[in-house]
Design an enzyme around this catalytic site. Structure first.
Site: not given
Ligand code: ATP
Ligand code: MG
Length: 479
Positions: A76, A78, A172
């Protein structure tokens, strides 16, 4: 309530600020990032463009940028912006402000959702002001002072608005803190995320131990990303985990549930669980799983369940949380079921009781939503009905809304030696047979095994305990 407020005012456990973790901005032009702009969906691009045209900063951020850079297909998209949720909402036809712990805007395009989050700062406004004077004073004015931490330093709410560099700092991993502007075709990198991507390395931004205190779930995220991306974990990021694992006990059960589901649905569930174990994080996460993961027979079942799930996701299919959790907790349910059968309780009633006990023991730690628990219970409950291959039961069983999931569960049990192969193959053929085929199959169907008959005989010998169960077992078709 008042005590909480006072402790928030005076708490010494503010999230730590680390001057070195501020990062140095680098704008990487196309030659250095090679993102294929044609892979940015129109909705994501339009969201960024609308925000920029209204005078705000806006970037695609997080997983989507990371995945595009790695040549993977993003799940997705963001968007991060300098606009507050109240400023974002009126710019779009359909947009909703959601969340409390983390207030964001969902911009809707039909069924597609673009998540728009305002730049956040990790510090409380006062600490931020003391870091760098004037620039931050304006931010202080912007700040919605709702950063709250608990007594262990865990961030409870995170709605303090900030600048782009603040936003990068509170993410993170360095590889999750890359910002892509599809209009200028530039990637903004504050923490050498691009370098870590090339080195295939997961590195926490800032002081890892402090970041785990703020949010222990980040440790679970390491297991997920290490498994999903096949990346190494930077030694400094890895080191404090051994002594921080206990912090997971402070995380609300509902959040643990969400993160565990994410971890199991990456398409790399088997490696994710191996990572969890390697990091020493699986204990206490799913407490009833601890003994299961250590017993070979429980492990075989779970491993084949997760391998199946990974294969399904690899083929672009989905894996329902209820099926996953039904698999993870089955060994406990089965053990308890057998113990109750040995006490002479009727099969169906014993199974329902075992399910109740296991689900309520689990609920203390991992809040399985009611809807999911109901589905899990049905998947389990139908297992005891597969043995009854009579016209009345069999024909209604295949019509049950949860039949397919329960059948998949049965075939998993058969593959790991917990149910007879013949039974699973019979149901596989029966569900696709026409009326005549079904009648023929039922006429030739083997009757319940000697063991099942013995269970039933035991049950009949104890009428007082099984009166009710007897009737429910008779009615055990598929209501
Ligand atoms: P995925 O493709 O698995 O969704 P993602 O990196 O997009 O991976 P998400 O959980 O959707 O992971 O989170 C979106 C973004 O928000 C992350 O890439 C990170 O930058 C930030 N993020 C999410 N959770 C945390 C956290 N617990 N602490 C700090 N930053 C976070
Ligand atoms: Mg994500």
């Amino acid at each position: 309530m008042i005590r909480k407020f006072i402790s928030r005012l005076f708490t010494s456990n503010k999230p730590e600020t680390n001057a070195q973790s501020r990062g140095q901005r680098r704008d990487l032009p196309r030659a250095l990032h090679q993102i294929d702009a044609s892979r940015i969906p129109a909705n994501a691009r339009n969201t960024v463009q609308t925000l920029q045209q209204a005078g705000y900063e806006a970037y695609i951020v997080g997983g989507a940028v990371r995945d595009l850079l790695l040549g993977h297909k993003p799940k997705d998209f963001d968007v991060a912006t300098s606009a507050t949720p109240e400023q974002v909402k009126p710019l779009f036809k359909r947009a909703f402000i959601i969340g409390r712990r983390f207030r964001i805007v969902h911009v809707m395009y039909g069924r597609d959702i673009i998540e728009v989050s305002t730049y956040r700062a990790l510090h409380d406004a006062q600490a931020a002001e003391s870091v760098s004077g004037n620039e931050r004073t304006s931010r202080k004015a912007l700040a919605d002072k709702t950063l709250a931490v608990d007594s262990s330093g865990r961030v409870l709410r995170d709605n303090v608005w900030g600048t782009l560099d603040d936003d990068a700092e509170r993410r993170d991993f360095t590889i999750n803190a890359l910002y892509y502007d599809p209009i200028r075709d530039v990637v903004v990198d504050y923490h050498q995320g691009m370098d870590d991507l090339k080195k295939r390395r997961l590195r926490m931004i800032g002081d890892p131990a402090a970041r785990y205190r703020e949010d222990p779930v980040r440790m679970l995220r390491i297991a997920r990303f290490a498994a999903k991306l096949g990346f190494d974990i930077d030694p400094a990021t890895l080191a404090p985990i051994a002594t921080s694992a206990d912090l997971l006990a402070n995380v609300p059960a509902a959040r643990l549930f969400d993160e565990t589901i994410k971890l199991l649905q990456t398409g790399h569930a088997v490696t994710s669980l191996q990572q969890l174990r390697r990091l020493g994080l699986h204990h206490g996460l799913l407490p009833l799983l601890d003994p299961v993961l250590e017993k070979p027979e429980g492990e075989r079942f779970i491993t084949s369940a997760l391998e199946d799930t990974d294969a399904r996701i690899g083929q672009g299919k989905t894996a329902s949380p209820s099926f996953l959790f039904a698999c993870l907790l089955w060994h406990d349910v089965e053990q308890r079921w057998n113990a109750l059968l040995a006490e002479g309780i009727a099969p169906l009633m014993a199974l329902d009781q075992a399910a109740d006990e296991v689900l309520s023991a689990q609920a203390e730690r991992l809040a399985i939503q009611r809807r999911i628990a109901t589905d899990m219970r049905e998947i389990w409950s139908l297992q005891s009905r597969f043995e009854r291959r009579t016209p009345r039961y069999a024909n209604s069983l295949v019509e049950h809304p949860r039949f397919r999931a329960a059948y998949d569960f049965l075939s998993l049990r058969a593959r790991s030696g917990q149910a007879e192969q013949e039974l699973a193959q019979w149901w596989e053929a029966f569900q696709f047979a026409d009326a005549q085929g079904r009648a023929d199959m039922l006429a030739a169907a083997p009757q319940p095994s000697a063991a099942t008959k013995a269970k039933r005989r035991r049950r009949r010998k104890k009428p007082a305990a099984t009166d009710e169960a007897g009737s429910s077992s008779d009615a055990s078709s598929t209501d």
